[in-house]
Enzyme design. Structure first.
Site, PDB file in Angstrom:
ATOM      1  CD  GLU A  91      15.902   5.694   3.385  1.00 34.59           C
ATOM      2  OE1 GLU A  91      16.397   6.189   4.398  1.00 34.59           O
ATOM      3  OE2 GLU A  91      14.720   5.857   3.060  1.00 34.59           O
ATOM      4  CB  CYS A 104      10.880  -3.482   1.966  1.00 36.83           C
ATOM      5  SG  CYS A 104      10.054  -2.190   1.005  1.00 36.83           S
ATOM      6  CB  CYS A 111       9.217   7.596  -7.271  1.00 38.99           C
ATOM      7  SG  CYS A 111       7.772   6.790  -8.006  1.00 38.99           S
ATOM      8  CB  CYS A 115       1.553   8.903  -4.949  1.00 41.34           C
ATOM      9  SG  CYS A 115       1.418   7.655  -6.240  1.00 41.34           S
ATOM     10  CB  CYS A 118       4.202   8.434  -1.749  1.00 41.39           C
ATOM     11  SG  CYS A 118       5.632   7.330  -1.703  1.00 41.39           S
ATOM     12  CB  CYS A 356       4.059   2.318   3.423  1.00 42.46           C
ATOM     13  SG  CYS A 356       3.932   0.578   3.443  1.00 42.46           S
TER      14      CYS A 356
HETATM   15  N1  SAH Z   1       5.499   2.498  -6.717  1.00 47.11           N
HETATM   16  C1  SAH Z   1       5.019   1.218  -6.278  1.00 47.11           C
HETATM   17  C2  SAH Z   1       5.914   0.612  -5.220  1.00 47.11           C
HETATM   18  C3  SAH Z   1       5.896   1.345  -3.899  1.00 47.11           C
HETATM   19  S1  SAH Z   1       5.125   0.320  -2.735  1.00 47.11           S
HETATM   20  C4  SAH Z   1       3.576   1.349  -5.837  1.00 47.11           C
HETATM   21  O1  SAH Z   1       3.053   2.436  -5.864  1.00 47.11           O
HETATM   22  O2  SAH Z   1       2.959   0.333  -5.521  1.00 47.11           O
HETATM   23  C5  SAH Z   1       4.897   1.374  -1.390  1.00 47.11           C
HETATM   24  C6  SAH Z   1       3.487   1.365  -0.902  1.00 47.11           C
HETATM   25  O3  SAH Z   1       3.342   2.296   0.161  1.00 47.11           O
HETATM   26  C7  SAH Z   1       2.509   1.788  -1.977  1.00 47.11           C
HETATM   27  O4  SAH Z   1       1.329   1.074  -1.854  1.00 47.11           O
HETATM   28  C8  SAH Z   1       2.305   3.237  -1.612  1.00 47.11           C
HETATM   29  O5  SAH Z   1       1.145   3.758  -2.193  1.00 47.11           O
HETATM   30  C9  SAH Z   1       2.262   3.153  -0.123  1.00 47.11           C
HETATM   31  N2  SAH Z   1       2.474   4.441   0.539  1.00 47.11           N
HETATM   32  C10 SAH Z   1       3.146   5.492   0.080  1.00 47.11           C
HETATM   33  N3  SAH Z   1       3.109   6.499   0.947  1.00 47.11           N
HETATM   34  C11 SAH Z   1       2.390   6.073   2.003  1.00 47.11           C
HETATM   35  C12 SAH Z   1       2.019   6.660   3.236  1.00 47.11           C
HETATM   36  N4  SAH Z   1       2.381   7.890   3.536  1.00 47.11           N
HETATM   37  N5  SAH Z   1       1.282   5.911   4.086  1.00 47.11           N
HETATM   38  C13 SAH Z   1       0.934   4.644   3.778  1.00 47.11           C
HETATM   39  N6  SAH Z   1       1.267   4.042   2.645  1.00 47.11           N
HETATM   40  C14 SAH Z   1       1.980   4.746   1.757  1.00 47.11           C
END
Ligand code: SAH
Length: 366
Positions: A91, A104, A111, A115, A118, A356
């Site tokens: 996506e 984006c 991945c 986390c 996420c 995000c």
């Molecule tokens: N793997 C990289 C690139 C992903 S960026 C990284 O971790 O930076 C996507 C961003 O969205 C990251 O900062 C991630 O931590 C954040 N993110 C993931 N899940 C989220 C959620 N449920 N709510 C808000 N931010 C989230």
């Protein structure tokens, strides 16, 4: 095997043309077509017919096909589901801001960073994306919208520093003025904190923006949220960030998703301010976007469901909830009052799960 022209640098394209007995100046013409979203050599009308036919025999052009496009009624954000050659799907999101259009992009299908909050982590890692697949997310979106993209953030699915080689090829390709010609300053790479790659990245691309997904003011909380923290704890991560700034003189963005009761309290804000004191940085606060774990992540058939060589999160957050708007605002004020620049981000596209952490979620469910 046919050569994929989309993933070739300008010099490599010249070398390829010479290898098939053609003059290298053809590279300029072909490059222009590729980045204008032409996927069939037959449509490259300033090439001679015999050359077009020859290219069809020996070369291909990676093409991402939009399988689904969702458009937010709130703000016009567009989310694309692209099919890849091998049946995988990724996506990308198109966002319209006052200062220009932003895309984006994803860097991996899935991945393996795991986390806990996420959605991208739920199915594990399927595979790395090629540089061609990364760049075609931008090309296909420019073609679909008929609009130029002026900013690119690598904040979709995947950990870009877990796919560094293709990431750096992608950055060089998108920067080439004979193609899309994006300035490095309008590109942001976000990482969960893979320290050795932060060091390499500072040397390789000192003008590309760096964002760090921090999300916690101490190791105890970060260990629970992000398994990578066990390998690269906060003190080491911030030391790498400081070294990055020393080398590049660029401001780092820290992403911080506010989770109710976990990391959004006054004491967390104060600890974060202390941690970041004196750094050339900006904090992007994001009230957590709700993600529900799909019932059967196996449906995605990942190669690995566990973050390889990473320990499992210490405590699992089953259903983390977003911080209340009031505590998010209070959190921001504490940071600001202590001299830390912070914004509470306006979430775009959350009615289409494009915010995000929500990418791939719907896709996994269906
Ligand atoms: N793997 C990289 C690139 C992903 S960026 C990284 O971790 O930076 C996507 C961003 O969205 C990251 O900062 C991630 O931590 C954040 N993110 C993931 N899940 C989220 C959620 N449920 N709510 C808000 N931010 C989230």
């Amino acid at each position: 095997m046919k050569t994929d022209c989309k993933g070739l640098s300008f010099t490599e394209l010249e070398a390829f043309l010479i290898s098939i007995g053609e003059p290298k100046y053809r590279a300029g013409q072909i490059f222009r077509w590729l980045y204008r979203g032409v996927y069939d050599f037959a449509d490259m009308t300033d090439l001679s017919l015999p050359l077009r036919e020859k290219l069809q025999q020996v070369a291909t052009i990676t093409q991402l096909v939009p399988e689904k496009i969702q458009i937010s009624k709130q703000d016009g954000t567009r989310k694309y589901l692209f099919g890849l050659d091998d049946g995988n799907a990724i996506e990308s999101v198109f966002l319209r801001y006052h200062h220009g259009n932003s895309v984006c992009i994803s860097s991996q299908a899935g991945c393996r960073m795991g986390c806990s909050f996420c959605a991208s982590a739920f199915g594990g890692l399927c595979r790395n994306l090629t540089a061609a697949e990364m760049i075609d997310q931008v090309v296909a979106i420019e073609k679909d919208t008929g609009e130029r993209v002026s900013n690119v953030v690598i904040m979709g699915t995947g950990e870009p520093f877990d796919n560094y080689e293709n990431l750096s090829r992608f950055l060089e390709l998108i920067h080439d003025s004979r193609g899309l010609g994006l300035s490095y300053r309008s590109i942001t790479v976000s990482t969960c904190g893979i320290i050795p790659k932060i060091e390499v990245f500072a040397r390789d691309f000192p003008t590309v923006n760096l964002a760090i997904s921090l999300h916690a003011p101490n190791d105890e909380i970060r260990d629970q949220l992000m398994p990578i923290n066990k390998k690269y704890p906060i003190a080491d991560l911030l030391a790498a960030c400081k070294a990055h700034t020393e080398l590049t003189n660029r401001r780092i963005t820290f992403e911080y998703a506010l989770i109710d009761g976990i990391n959004d309290r006054e004491e967390h804000a104060k600890a974060l301010a202390k941690l970041l004191a004196g750094m050339l940085c900006h904090v992007n606060l994001i009230p957590l976007n709700k993600v529900e774990k799909p019932a059967s992540p196996e449906a995605d058939q990942p190669i690995s469901t566990n973050p390889a060589d990473l320990p499992a999160p210490a405590g699992h957050l089953d259903q983390p909830a977003p911080a209340a708007r009031s505590s998010a605002e209070a959190f921001r004020k504490i940071l600001e009052s202590r001299g830390i620049n912070a914004t509470l981000r306006r979430e775009m596209g959350d009615d289409i799960d494009a915010a995000c952490g929500q990418l791939r979620l719907r896709n996994l469910k269906t």
